[in-house]
Design a protein around this motif. Structure first.
Motif, PDB file in Angstrom:
ATOM      1  N   VAL A 205     -39.620 -27.220  -0.019  1.00 46.57           N
ATOM      2  CA  VAL A 205     -39.481 -27.534   1.396  1.00 46.57           C
ATOM      3  C   VAL A 205     -38.073 -28.030   1.738  1.00 46.57           C
ATOM      4  CG1 VAL A 205     -40.200 -29.278   3.053  1.00 46.57           C
ATOM      5  CG2 VAL A 205     -41.899 -27.927   1.881  1.00 46.57           C
ATOM      6  N   PRO A 209     -34.508 -24.237   2.845  1.00 52.15           N
ATOM      7  CA  PRO A 209     -33.779 -24.038   4.100  1.00 52.15           C
ATOM      8  C   PRO A 209     -32.262 -23.942   3.899  1.00 52.15           C
ATOM      9  CG  PRO A 209     -34.723 -26.242   3.986  1.00 52.15           C
ATOM     10  CD  PRO A 209     -35.367 -25.438   2.923  1.00 52.15           C
ATOM     11  N   LEU A 239     -17.141 -23.836  -1.008  1.00 51.63           N
ATOM     12  CA  LEU A 239     -18.163 -24.425  -0.143  1.00 51.63           C
ATOM     13  C   LEU A 239     -19.441 -23.593  -0.200  1.00 51.63           C
ATOM     14  CD1 LEU A 239     -18.974 -26.597   1.889  1.00 51.63           C
ATOM     15  CD2 LEU A 239     -18.169 -25.101   3.702  1.00 51.63           C
ATOM     16  N   LEU A 243     -23.192 -24.992  -1.298  1.00 50.80           N
ATOM     17  CA  LEU A 243     -24.429 -24.798  -0.537  1.00 50.80           C
ATOM     18  C   LEU A 243     -25.426 -23.982  -1.344  1.00 50.80           C
ATOM     19  CD1 LEU A 243     -22.906 -24.108   2.991  1.00 50.80           C
ATOM     20  CD2 LEU A 243     -24.198 -26.112   2.281  1.00 50.80           C
TER      21      LEU A 243
ATOM     22  N   ILE B  29     -40.147 -30.363  10.133  1.00 48.37           N
ATOM     23  CA  ILE B  29     -38.930 -30.917  10.737  1.00 48.37           C
ATOM     24  C   ILE B  29     -37.941 -31.331   9.638  1.00 48.37           C
ATOM     25  CG2 ILE B  29     -38.052 -32.914  12.026  1.00 48.37           C
ATOM     26  CD1 ILE B  29     -40.445 -32.518  13.918  1.00 48.37           C
ATOM     27  N   ALA B  30     -38.460 -31.896   8.547  1.00 46.06           N
ATOM     28  CA  ALA B  30     -37.571 -32.228   7.423  1.00 46.06           C
ATOM     29  C   ALA B  30     -36.862 -30.963   6.927  1.00 46.06           C
ATOM     30  CB  ALA B  30     -38.368 -32.871   6.292  1.00 46.06           C
ATOM     31  N   THR B  31     -37.615 -29.861   6.872  1.00 45.88           N
ATOM     32  CA  THR B  31     -37.018 -28.587   6.490  1.00 45.88           C
ATOM     33  C   THR B  31     -35.902 -28.182   7.448  1.00 45.88           C
ATOM     34  OG1 THR B  31     -39.083 -27.813   5.529  1.00 45.88           O
ATOM     35  CG2 THR B  31     -37.529 -26.147   6.193  1.00 45.88           C
ATOM     36  N   ILE B  33     -34.135 -30.116   9.316  1.00 44.43           N
ATOM     37  CA  ILE B  33     -32.974 -30.998   9.179  1.00 44.43           C
ATOM     38  C   ILE B  33     -32.015 -30.414   8.140  1.00 44.43           C
ATOM     39  CG2 ILE B  33     -32.210 -33.260   8.344  1.00 44.43           C
ATOM     40  CD1 ILE B  33     -34.766 -34.447   9.512  1.00 44.43           C
ATOM     41  N   LEU B  34     -32.577 -29.948   7.020  1.00 43.39           N
ATOM     42  CA  LEU B  34     -31.713 -29.403   5.977  1.00 43.39           C
ATOM     43  C   LEU B  34     -31.182 -28.025   6.352  1.00 43.39           C
ATOM     44  CD1 LEU B  34     -33.680 -31.145   3.379  1.00 43.39           C
ATOM     45  CD2 LEU B  34     -31.222 -30.912   3.124  1.00 43.39           C
ATOM     46  N   PHE B  35     -31.921 -27.309   7.179  1.00 46.04           N
ATOM     47  CA  PHE B  35     -31.458 -25.998   7.643  1.00 46.04           C
ATOM     48  C   PHE B  35     -30.168 -26.161   8.450  1.00 46.04           C
ATOM     49  CE2 PHE B  35     -31.734 -22.320  10.604  1.00 46.04           C
ATOM     50  CZ  PHE B  35     -31.762 -21.308   9.667  1.00 46.04           C
ATOM     51  N   GLY B  37     -28.385 -28.887   8.365  1.00 47.03           N
ATOM     52  CA  GLY B  37     -27.490 -29.759   7.607  1.00 47.03           C
ATOM     53  C   GLY B  37     -26.323 -29.022   6.984  1.00 47.03           C
ATOM     54  N   GLY B  38     -26.587 -27.820   6.459  1.00 47.13           N
ATOM     55  CA  GLY B  38     -25.518 -27.054   5.828  1.00 47.13           C
ATOM     56  C   GLY B  38     -24.382 -26.778   6.803  1.00 47.13           C
ATOM     57  N   LEU B  39     -24.727 -26.471   8.058  1.00 49.64           N
ATOM     58  CA  LEU B  39     -23.705 -26.186   9.065  1.00 49.64           C
ATOM     59  C   LEU B  39     -22.885 -27.429   9.383  1.00 49.64           C
ATOM     60  CD1 LEU B  39     -25.631 -23.887  11.506  1.00 49.64           C
ATOM     61  CD2 LEU B  39     -23.391 -23.427  10.541  1.00 49.64           C
ATOM     62  N   PHE B  40     -23.585 -28.566   9.511  1.00 43.33           N
ATOM     63  CA  PHE B  40     -22.849 -29.797   9.795  1.00 43.33           C
ATOM     64  C   PHE B  40     -21.924 -30.145   8.629  1.00 43.33           C
ATOM     65  CE2 PHE B  40     -26.239 -30.310  12.935  1.00 43.33           C
ATOM     66  CZ  PHE B  40     -25.487 -30.696  14.030  1.00 43.33           C
ATOM     67  N   LEU B  41     -22.387 -29.876   7.426  1.00 47.02           N
ATOM     68  CA  LEU B  41     -21.543 -30.130   6.254  1.00 47.02           C
ATOM     69  C   LEU B  41     -20.279 -29.266   6.323  1.00 47.02           C
ATOM     70  CD1 LEU B  41     -21.043 -31.392   3.485  1.00 47.02           C
ATOM     71  CD2 LEU B  41     -22.358 -29.548   2.476  1.00 47.02           C
ATOM     72  N   ALA B  42     -20.450 -28.001   6.673  1.00 52.00           N
ATOM     73  CA  ALA B  42     -19.280 -27.122   6.798  1.00 52.00           C
ATOM     74  C   ALA B  42     -18.318 -27.687   7.840  1.00 52.00           C
ATOM     75  CB  ALA B  42     -19.724 -25.715   7.189  1.00 52.00           C
ATOM     76  N   LEU B 152     -27.335 -20.680  16.895  1.00 50.44           N
ATOM     77  CA  LEU B 152     -28.554 -21.003  16.150  1.00 50.44           C
ATOM     78  C   LEU B 152     -29.427 -21.974  16.944  1.00 50.44           C
ATOM     79  CD1 LEU B 152     -29.509 -20.145  13.361  1.00 50.44           C
ATOM     80  CD2 LEU B 152     -28.689 -22.315  12.490  1.00 50.44           C
ATOM     81  N   PHE B 193     -37.011 -32.374  18.547  1.00 48.39           N
ATOM     82  CA  PHE B 193     -36.082 -32.160  17.441  1.00 48.39           C
ATOM     83  C   PHE B 193     -34.919 -31.278  17.870  1.00 48.39           C
ATOM     84  CE2 PHE B 193     -34.560 -29.366  14.096  1.00 48.39           C
ATOM     85  CZ  PHE B 193     -33.996 -30.304  13.252  1.00 48.39           C
TER      86      PHE B 193
ATOM     87  N   LEU C  77     -30.461 -34.796   3.062  1.00 52.88           N
ATOM     88  CA  LEU C  77     -29.246 -34.378   3.761  1.00 52.88           C
ATOM     89  C   LEU C  77     -28.067 -35.221   3.279  1.00 52.88           C
ATOM     90  CD1 LEU C  77     -28.369 -32.479   6.055  1.00 52.88           C
ATOM     91  CD2 LEU C  77     -28.590 -34.405   7.601  1.00 52.88           C
ATOM     92  N   TRP C  81     -24.539 -34.077   1.538  1.00 48.19           N
ATOM     93  CA  TRP C  81     -23.222 -34.392   2.083  1.00 48.19           C
ATOM     94  C   TRP C  81     -22.383 -35.209   1.096  1.00 48.19           C
ATOM     95  CZ3 TRP C  81     -24.228 -35.911   7.922  1.00 48.19           C
ATOM     96  CH2 TRP C  81     -24.689 -34.783   8.583  1.00 48.19           C
TER      97      TRP C  81
END
Lengths: 543, 212, 94
Positions: A205, A209, A239, A243, B29-31, B33-35, B37-42, B152, B193, C77, C81
């Motif tokens: 889970v 994602p 990067l 990921l 929703i936790a899923t 968040i990580l979906f 999350g990768g974009l925010f990290l970039a 997105l 969300f 998350l 990070w």
């Protein structure tokens, strides 16, 4: 047959009754047949590679075709066989049975998982038919996003869709285990298979994602012709690797934790003993799931990642060995003074432990930064992860399949053939992959179709082993199918095992239990040694 | 009174069913968040690499559109919460009204976003061959992230609108009440969300470097 | 159950707070506060998020289990990070 006595298989035999089923047991079987299809394709790709590697020259296939072969093998084996293997097949089948529930919490979502898997598989298959993909299963940028002339986007789309199937499976497992347990079945009375699948689901889970978004970004970059992973514009390909491995390293634990769960079930049953250190085995699953997220950088030691980050990742990687070792020690202690019998599932489980120890210890070598610099990108790495994924997970999957086969099919498999196949697999596996450790240590790079002549002897051994392994896989395929029609009918509990799944008939009725079971004791409550003899005698008399 | 608190076969009772559904949604929703999350990290990594370019680029986003859309989405979260509230208080008529208003606001958000995208294209803010030559080359990375992140997010809004429309249909059939409102509540969770994601998009893409 | 549920009035208050904070964020974009700008905007956005989570999404009134599920998302998350940035911030060659 009266309505009462009908089992889940005899409630309907039309195609529609299978394709629209929401019964977790039937969905498990749908998954079983679909993953076997992908396994076969991926195994054929592997066989072609092994034949090519018989000689140092590239005489069977071109380099380009070889690239596509190992990509097909990797993608299909990882996402379309290993990840759904134990969770979606055995997990789906036995979780509700083990916790005394009538079905999963979300049966329709469960069916949707299978359809997403099939649609994803269709795209992957289509990409292969169109001409394949040559990036390897890792899709490293900027090769995948800018330079490869193969069907990258279509393949990524297939994985993306199948990935949502895994997320939904994980979500369903988490909610089912949390909310659907039978009265009296507290967390610490749960079978350890359930603990391991719960930990696996957490990874499914929370990691999947990230894979989805990473593949999406890579695809957008490829379609748009510009992006953030391409150094041309100042982007950083590393990067992408961060990921990708944030998902793919934990995914390795998706490919081993469920196998560890099977081991705990089978080893207690065939040693007739309570598991040694229940709490340690249970919490080590959770620990592996959490710590497994902290180590992904060890795939990137030579990628120009910061050397300090590399050191941190190296140390963190050693930490995962602790919960893994705890499990091995506890299983060994469970065997100690047990009353062991060697039915096929037990042989598989014992080979799991042996192979997992070898795979795990070489994993420690690879986690050591300077050693990794030496063997990175060689067959040493290939041998290591095949010991875990094939020696570990596939062996455990076979063990679990045999163990629960009487429950799934209502028939016994032929025991002697089962034992023989398990031994053939163990021998074939070691002959295939042990020489690859040596090859890698001597410096043969992975992913090449030509090599220096001095490596030939080990490659010949490896290919010979692969053909034995192939026979080992073919045998169960034949005798398990045979047993569906001609096997001896199974009793409700042919192994005299504890666990709720053995309290209902084989195969179980559609709603699993005629009345909801109530649990009053801890799992694996096998009677003390002196009573064993009488129990075995008693059950023999029934035959 | 028509009772709609149907318990599915696999559950023992309505409470177990509702608990399972809530846990399922929060896990999803936790899923998500990580979906994202990768974009925010970039974003964080490239802002670290190309700070001045990001500052220059972010001044070209249309803060007026961004602000209007923030207010629209925040308000739609309020109307969504009120729809759920109406269900829990058994005011069945109000459920449809608040839902319809939420859907209207969601559509308005997409419309404003469309206008903004139109302006962005006119202003040559699409990375690639036609990118505004007066901006530094690496600011294309900023705009690549801008388009992917907001795109997105817009897809999520669209999916949310589909879900809310289904809820509206169910509400018109009087399916929801104080006893049974789980689907509506879960749709609300998803909508909130999506709102939260926008808050951070607005902060990071529109305002954070504007004062420099 | 009803006592564990926010009132209409409370929802409107939360909305007012959210809108107010939005304008604070917007305003701070045009004032040069030096190094304060960035953390201020981020803190405000996080507070907005917490308000939505707590009241609109009713996390405040939910079971512990729900908290754990939501917290897990944020915790993982942070893992992603922090460990990734441990690479980027310690690189010597960039």
């Amino acid at each position: 047959m009266s309505e009462e006595n009908k089992n889940y298989l005899s409630t309907g035999d039309t195609v529609k009754s299978w394709l629209l089923t929401t019964d977790h047991k039937r969905i498990g079987i749908l998954f079983l047949f679909s993953i076997l299809l992908f396994f076969t394709i991926a195994a054929v790709a592997a066989a072609l590679m092994r034949i090519e590697l018989l000689t140092p020259q590239g005489d069977l296939v071109h380099a380009d075709t070889y690239n596509k072969l190992f990509t097909i093998h990797g993608v299909l084996m990882v996402w379309f066989f290993l990840i759904p293997s134990i969770p979606s097949v055995l997990g789906n089948f036995v979780i509700p049975l083990m916790i005394g529930a009538r079905d999963m919490a979300f049966p329709k979502l469960n069916l949707l998982s299978w359809y997403l898997f099939i649609i994803g598989g269709f795209f992957a298959f289509h990409a292969i038919i169109l001409g394949g993909v040559d990036t390897g299963w890792t899709f490293y940028t900027p090769y995948s996003s800018a330079y490869s002339n193969s069907h990258v986007v279509e393949m990524a789309l297939g994985i993306f869709i199948a990935g949502f199937g895994s997320i939904l499976t994980g979500l369903n497992f988490i909610v089912t285990i949390q909310t659907m347990r039978a009265p009296g079945l507290t967390w610490f009375r749960l079978p350890l298979f359930i603990w391991s699948l719960f930990a696996t689901s957490v990874i499914l889970v929370l990691a999947t994602p990230v894979l989805a978004i990473t593949l999406a970004l890579m695809s957008v970059e490829r379609i748009w012709g510009i992006g953030i992973f391409n150094p041309k514009l100042g982007g950083d390909p590393v990067l992408f690797q961060h990921l990708f491995w944030f998902y793919s390293h934990p995914a390795v634990y998706i490919m081993i934790l469920p196998g560890m769960g099977v081991v705990s079930e089978v080893i207690t049953c065939f040693a007739r003993k309570k598991i040694f250190g229940y709490y340690f085995v249970a919490f080590s699953s959770v620990a592996i799931a959490v710590v497994g997220f902290l180590v992904w950088g060890h795939h990137m030691f030579v990628s120009s990642q910061s050397i300090y980050a590399g050191m941190a990742f190296s140390i963190l990687s050693f930490l995962v060995a602790i919960p893994s070792a705890i499990k091995v020690f506890n299983w060994t202690m469970t065997l100690y003074r047990g009353s062991i019998s060697f039915e096929a599932p037990m042989i598989y489980v014992l080979s799991f432990i042996a192979l997992f120890v070898i795979g795990g210890l070489t994993g420690l070598m690879l986690a050591t930064l300077p050693v990794d610099v030496h063997v990175h990108g060689t067959y040493f790495v290939v041998a290591h992860f095949h010991y875990i994924m094939v020696g570990g997970m596939v062996t455990a999957f076979m063990g679990g399949l045999h163990y629960w086969w009487p429950k799934i099919s209502g028939r016994m498999y032929p025991e002697k053939l089962g034992q023989l196949a398990a031994i053939i697999m163990f021998v074939g596996f070691n002959l295939t992959f042990f020489p690859q450790y040596i090859l890698g240590y001597l410096g043969m790079p992975r992913r090449v179709h030509e090599y220096a002549p001095e490596f030939q002897i080990y490659n010949v051994l490896s290919t010979a082993g692969a053909s034995i392994l192939g026979v080992g896989y073919l045998l169960p395929l034949i005798y398990l199918l045979w047993s569906i029609f001609y096997g001896k009918r199974a009793t409700a509990n042919p192994w005299n095992a504890t666990g709720l799944e053995w309290q209902t008939s084989s195969p179980p009725p559609k709603n699993n239990f005629h009345e909801t079971p109530v649990v009053t004791e801890e799992p694996y409550n096998y009677p003390p040694l002196n009573e064993i003899g009488e129990i075995t005698l008693a059950s023999n008399e029934h035959k | 009174m028509k009772e709609n608190s149907i318990v599915a076969d696999q559950f023992e009772n309505a409470q177990q069913q509702s608990e399972a559904a809530h846990l399922g949604m929060w896990t999803f929703i936790a899923t998500e968040i990580l979906f994202f999350g990768g974009l925010f990290l970039a974003y964080i990594v490239y802002r670290h690499f190309y700070f001045t370019e990001f500052v220059a680029a972010s001044k070209h986003t249309e803060v007026l559109f961004g602000t209007i859309n923030s207010i629209i989405l925040l308000t739609s979260s309020l109307t969504m919460a009120l729809a759920v509230h109406a269900a829990k208080e058994n005011y069945r008529l109000q459920i449809s009204r608040w839902l319809a208003l939420t859907i209207f606001l969601g559509l308005a958000f997409l419309a404003v976003k469309g206008l903004e995208y139109h302006d962005d294209i006119e202003n040559k803010l699409v990375p690639g061959a036609h990118f505004d030559p007066s901006l530094p080359a690496q600011s294309q990375i900023f705009f690549w992230l801008y388009w992917t992140m907001t795109g997105l997010h817009a897809i999520h809004v669209t999916v949310g609108l589909g879900v809310l429309s289904t809820m509206l249909l169910l509400a018109r059939k009087e399916k929801f009440s104080a006893n049974y409102n789980t689907p509506l509540t879960l749709a609300g969770l998803y909508w909130h969300f999506v709102d939260i994601v926008w808050l951070f998009l607005f902060a990071l893409l529109y305002v954070i470097s504007r004062h420099k | 159950m009803k006592s564990h549920h926010p009132t209409k009035k409370l929802f409107v208050f939360v909305w007012l707070a959210l809108v107010m904070m939005h304008f604070m964020i917007l305003g701070s974009a045009y004032l040069n506060l030096g190094f304060v700008n960035t953390p201020l905007i981020l803190v405000l956005a996080v507070v907005q998020m917490l308000l939505i989570l707590a009241y609109f999404m009713e996390a405040r009134y939910s079971a512990k289990l729900i908290w754990i599920a939501a917290a897990a998302g944020f915790f993982w998350l942070l893992i992603q990070w922090i460990l990734t940035l441990s690479d980027y911030l310690m690189r010597q060659w960039h």
